[in-house]
Every structure is written in structure tokens, then in C-alpha cells.
Design an enzyme around this catalytic site. Structure first.
Site, PDB file in Angstrom:
ATOM      1  N   ASP A 113     119.549 -33.237  83.939  1.00  0.00           N
ATOM      2  CA  ASP A 113     119.902 -31.936  83.351  1.00  0.00           C
ATOM      3  C   ASP A 113     118.978 -31.597  82.189  1.00  0.00           C
ATOM      4  OD1 ASP A 113     121.215 -29.637  82.667  1.00  0.00           O
ATOM      5  OD2 ASP A 113     123.014 -30.614  81.900  1.00  0.00           O
ATOM      6  N   ASP A 115     116.894 -23.896  83.076  1.00  0.00           N
ATOM      7  CA  ASP A 115     117.977 -24.880  83.136  1.00  0.00           C
ATOM      8  C   ASP A 115     118.113 -25.492  84.527  1.00  0.00           C
ATOM      9  OD1 ASP A 115     120.236 -26.377  82.871  1.00  0.00           O
ATOM     10  OD2 ASP A 115     121.576 -24.700  82.474  1.00  0.00           O
TER      11      ASP A 115
END
Ligand SMILES: *[C@@H]1O[C@H](CO)[C@@H](O)[C@H](O)[C@H]1NC(C)=O
Ligand SMILES: *[C@@H]1O[C@H](CO)[C@@H](O)[C@H](O)[C@H]1NC(C)=O
Ligand SMILES: *[C@@H]1O[C@H](CO)[C@@H](O)[C@H](O)[C@H]1NC(C)=O
Ligand SMILES: *[C@@H]1O[C@H](CO)[C@@H](O)[C@H](O)[C@H]1NC(C)=O
Ligand SMILES: *[C@@H]1O[C@H](CO)[C@@H](O)[C@H](O)[C@H]1NC(C)=O
Ligand SMILES: *[C@@H]1O[C@H](CO)[C@@H](O)[C@H](O)[C@H]1NC(C)=O
Length: 489
Positions: free
Chosen positions: A75, A272
Site C-alpha cells: 500500500d 494510491d
């Protein structure tokens, strides 16, 4: 961590290669054992729980001594490594199929902050427990005494590897003096020269991509690699997230080209990898939907379209950092996303009767940070340079088997092989989406080409969708809002 769509296909063994000064970590798209979210205020409540409802990019590491294997999610939108403990209730119930950590059986485990680890996410999932230090292995490479969170109480069944800025760690104490998180610790341990890595997510239809710490793989992109500036978080007077300026958007299809956004309507967007979909201002998203024939479905809270549109011609060109900055083209086959792991829902009435239903890769959002998630990032090769606060962008080379790795030569060195985008000091993001100067949407020249003869009438299209067992996590993910509450360290 954000919401993600599920992907099937548990992929074979992961491989990891270490070379001098770079570490390659292969990541795979996969499903996990989590359950689907109910959107809290949705009118649509007939959501069926799906064991494969969460997906994302995962890879394997070892934690502790002897090393315990964990498959964890990568992430870029968060900054801590954390894992569920084997005694957490979810793991005792047998749900932590990707691995859970037994601190009692690691000889190198040091607890450093009892009850001090706490994160909760925008979807109300949370993890709390201790901070600890232990050995973290990426392939044969050791990171000694890496600070990690231990999820003693959590409803998340797998761990996360957050590789964002240390300034964005979950601990409030970290805001003033962040601990060395994974990218920093890898540099301090001499595994890489500079705090930087490159992410190649690869094609939507491919199972694996990779993250390369400490270098750039010249074999994984086409055309120029251009570096642009990360935008400073002015309130904190620090760089905290990978936010860049998106300064143009153009739609091109066989029937024509439409300019949907220009440097007059530049917006800040977060890159992201933890977000499956992308989220743009509503007015811009609506123009994009109109181009491709996607329709916002109130009952689902998202824009959807027939899966067959994945084969339609046309692409969107995303421009960054002002005029003359890098451009990334995203084709329709990267923008049509499965709603389920199995057969997609079938439309039983309306002009698209007989067609399967998919999610569109660009959704809308009205407040907060806009996000370019995996539906954008797969089309780009992205270098994250946390020393110089720059992002390198180039068009990806899908399925490339070519490898030509160039390490960052030293700490703080500029991104290898990258040229700087021209400075356009006049371009700054618009303050409010209310002011978003929308392109003329009544006469979109590219729409016919995108829709390839589809009926533009959408009113009754997909009318039966709310009868279907949609298996998608519906909430919106925004990394800027990931850490909703945090306890003091
Ligand atoms: C961990 O994974 C490695 C490589 O996949 C494997 O050889 C090893 O047996 C695994 N160890 C355990 C304890 O499962
Ligand atoms: C954790 O490790 C300890 C010590 O090796 C062992 O006694 C315990 O049963 C393990 N717990 C689990 C859940 O495997
Ligand atoms: C890790 O930290 C602990 C506690 O500070 C220390 O005792 C230990 O020697 C360290 N281990 C390594 C390999 O640096
Ligand atoms: C990449 O590989 C996948 C899986 O083999 C395939 O489905 C896809 O079409 C390929 N993409 C391109 C752009 O060649
Ligand atoms: C991206 O799209 C633009 C506009 O259609 C086109 O001019 C450009 O050549 C494309 N770039 C690549 C690398 O395909
Ligand atoms: C997205 O757009 C639809 C209409 O197109 C609107 O009803 C909805 O509130 C918007 N969602 C967000 C999160 O802004």
C-alpha cells in the site's frame, strides 16, 4: 488500506530477487478471505457476503526468527507495516489464511509500545495492539529490528506493508519524530542507497507486477521517464503523501478528441496503489462517463457499464504538472472492472439486456483528496523518490519480460534516467470543485467512437441492476482519510 475489488486466481510461488543496491519484490493480484462491506447509508442492502470480496496487490515476506511466512498487501497510501497476531479473534476463527504472527515463537521479538498501535480505516475496519520490533525479511534480505504494528484486536485478516512517507505513520508521536518505516529502514540497513522505489502493477489481466526498491527498471516502460514534484502538505509543512498535480485530461476515440480538463482546472490527486478505483471531481467524472456510456447507478453508489465496453476503442490522456508535463494514456480495457469474482451480474432488461455488468474504473468524489488508484496506475510506471519528493512517470510496458535495472547511485541521487518536467509556475490547483470549469459536455466528439454504436440513451439502462447480487465493496476509499483516529504513542 482501502476498499478493493476481488480478484480470483491464487497465483503460484512468489519470487524475489536481490541485486546489489536494489530489491525486487514480485507482487500478485489476489483475493483474500475477508468479507464484503456494507455501505452504511446505502439504499441497496441486499449485499451478499463474498469470501473473495477483497483484492489488491500482495506479496510474501518473513517476520521474526525463525522467519514466519506472511502474505501481505502492498500500500503506497499508508506508512506502517502491521500484521494480525495469531491470537486475534479473527485469526483464531481460522480467517487469517495469509498468515498471522506468533510473537511468542520469535526469538528476536521486542515489544516497544504496549497498547499503542491503533489504526482505523474509512471503512470502519481497524487494528489495535502493540508496536514491536523484529526481523523482517524480503527474500534473503534482512531488515533488522523493523518497527511494526501487531494487531491483537482487529477485524482485518491480513497484514499491510505501507510504504508511504514516514511522516504519515499511524502513531501520533511519529508526527514529530517518525520511526524508520520500511523504506527508510531498508536504506539504513544498506539494502538500498536512497529511499525510493518503483512500482509496476502491469496489465489488469496479468497476475503479477513488482515493486523495485532502490532502483528503476528501464525495461518496464516505454518513452520518456519524467519527474514531477510531490505537493507539500502545507498545514504540516511536510511531505506526507504522494499527491501530484493533474493538469489535463483528454478523451480520444476514432470519432474525435475532447479536452475535458486543462491547466485552468488542475486538481491535486493522490497516487494510491491501495485504491482499486480512481476518484475524480463529480463534474469531470460525469463528462468521462458520458464519453464511454457509463451510468451512475444510485442503488450501487457507483458508475457502471456493460463489461463488453472493455473491448471498445478510445483512451484518456492524463497530463501532470502543467503544460509540457508527462502524459499517461489509459485505454478502455484498463477501465472496465469486474464486480464479482465469478460470473458478472447479467442485465435482464433495457437496451443492454443480455450484457454483463461491470464497474467503471473512474468514479466521482466531491470532497477530500481525489485519487488515481490502480485503474490509472497500471498504465504507468511510477517511481516514488522520497528523498527528493519527486515522482517519476512513464507509460508502462505491459507484460514486459525485459529487465534493465539501474540503482539509485547514492542517497538523494536524482531518479536515474528521468528528465524534469518543464516548470510551469503559473499552474496551481483550483480551490473548489464548485468552480470546476467544465468542458462542453453536450457535444462530445469522442463519445460516438468510445461507444462504438451503443445507444446513448441511458435512462432505462441497467434498471434491474438493483435486483442483482452485487458482490462489490461499495464504499469509497481515500487514503488521506485512512487514519481516522490514532492513539498517542
Ligand atoms: C515459507 O516459505 C518458503 C518459501 O516459499 C518455504 O520454503 C518455507 O517452507 C515456508 N516456511 C513455512 C514455515 O511455512
Ligand atoms: C505460539 O507460539 C508458542 C510458543 O512456541 C506456542 O506455545 C503457541 O501454541 C503458539 N500459538 C499459536 C496460536 O500457534
Ligand atoms: C534490536 O533491538 C534490541 C532492543 O533495542 C537489541 O537488544 C538488539 O540487539 C537489536 N538487534 C539487532 C540485530 O540490532
Ligand atoms: C498481458 O498478459 C495477460 C495475461 O497473459 C493478457 O491477458 C493480456 O492481454 C496481456 N496484455 C497485453 C497488453 O499484451
Ligand atoms: C497518448 O494519446 C495522445 C492523444 O491521443 C497521443 O497523441 C499520444 O501519441 C499517445 N501516447 C502514447 C504513448 O500512445
Ligand atoms: C457522484 O455523482 C452522482 C450523480 O452523478 C451523485 O448522485 C453522487 O452523490 C456523487 N457521489 C459523490 C461521492 O460525490
Amino acid at each position: 488500506m482501502k476498499k478493493r475489488l476481488g480478484y480470483l486466481g491464487l497465483v503460484p510461488a512468489l519470487t524475489l530477487t536481490a541485486m546489489a543496491q536494489v530489491v525486487t519484490w514480485d507482487i500478485e493480484k489476489r483475493a483474500t478471505g475477508g468479507s464484503l462491506q456494507r455501505r452504511s447509508k446505502s439504499a441497496f442492502e441486499e449485499i451478499i457476503l463474498n469470501e473473495k470480496g477483497r483484492g489488491g496487490y500482495f506479496a510474501t515476506v518473513q517476520i521474526g526468527s525463525p522467519g514466519q511466512n506472511m502474505t501481505m498487501q502492498l500500500d503506497t497510501g499508508s506508512s506502517d507495516v502491521w500484521i494480525p497476531h495469531c491470537d486475534a479473534t479473527v485469526c483464531k476463527s481460522g480467517l487469517c489464511m495469509l498468515g498471522s504472527f506468533n510473537s511468542s515463537s520469535s526469538k528476536t521479538f521486542y515489544e516497544i509500545g504496549e497498547d499503542e498501535f491503533y489504526v482505523s480505516y474509512i471503512d470502519d475496519k481497524y487494528a489495535s495492539g502493540d508496536y514491536f520490533k523484529d526481523r523482517f525479511q524480503i527474500g534473503g534480505n534482512d531488515v533488522q529490528n523493523l518497527t511494526m504494528g501487531l494487531g491483537l484486536k482487529t477485524d482485518i485478516t491480513y497484514g499491510l506493508v505501507g510504504v508511504g512517507y514516514a511522516t504519515n505513520e499511524a502513531s501520533k508521536a511519529s508526527k514529530d519524530s517518525p520511526y524508520a518505516n520500511l523504506p527508510v529502514a531498508m536504506e539504513q540497513n544498506g539494502l538500498i542507497n536512497s529511499i525510493a522505489y518503483s512500482l509496476w502493477l502491469n496489465d489488469l489481466d496479468a497476475n503479477t507486477g513488482n515493486i523495485l526498491f532502490g532502483g528503476v527498471d528501464m525495461g518496464k516502460f516505454d518513452g520518456p521517464l519524467t519527474k514531477i514534484d510531490v505537493i507539500l502538505d502545507e498545514d504540516a509543512d511536510k511531505y506526507t503523501e504522494f499527491i501530484v498535480l493533474m493538469s489535463s485530461l483528454t478523451a480520444t476515440s476514432p470519432s474525435g478528441t475532447d479536452v475535458l480538463a486543462t491547466s485552468e482546472s488542475a486538481i491535486e490527486v493522490l497516487l494510491d496503489s491501495g485504491s482499486t478505483l480512481s476518484y475524480l471531481p463529480t463534474e469531470l467524472a460525469q463528462a468521462i462517463w458520458k464519453e464511454v456510456g457509463a451510468k451512475y447507478q444510485v442503488s450501487l453508489g457507483m458508475a457502471i457499464l456493460p463489461c463488453s465496453h472493455s473491448a471498445h476503442p478510445g483512451h484518456f490522456s492524463f497530463g501532470f504538472a502543467g503544460d509540457g508535463g508527462p502524459t499517461i494514456n489509459v485505454t478502455m480495457d484498463e477501465l472496465v472492472i469486474d464486480l464479482t469474482n465469478g460470473d458478472p451480474p447479467l442485465l435482464t432488461s433495457g437496451p443492454y439486456a443480455g450484457e454483463y455488468l461491470c464497474a467503471f474504473g473512474i468514479q466521482n468524489y466531491t470532497t477530500g483528496t481525489y485519487v488515481l488508484g490502480d485503474t490509472f496506475l497500471r498504465s504507468a510506471y511510477v517511481v516514488y523518490d522520497l528523498e527528493n519528493n519527486q515522482i517519476g512517470l512513464a507509460p508502462t510496458k505491459f507484460n514486459s519480460t525485459e529487465t534493465n535495472i539501474v540503482p539509485f547511485p547514492s542517497k538523494g541521487a536524482s531518479i536515474p534516467g528521468a528528465t524534469a518536467a518543464p516548470v510551469t509556475s503559473t499552474t496551481s490547483p483550483i480551490d473548489s470543485v464548485v468552480d470546476f470549469p467544465m468542458a462542453e459536455t453536450t457535444n462530445l466528439k469522442a463519445a460516438d467512437g468510445f461507444q462504438d454504436g451503443d445507444s446513448p440513451e441511458e435512462s432505462s439502462v441497467l434498471g434491474k441492476a438493483n435486483m442483482l447480487p452485487i458482490l462489490l465493496p461499495l464504499s469509497i476509499s481515500l487514503a488521506s482519510a485512512v487514519l481516522l483516529s490514532v492513539r498517542l504513542l
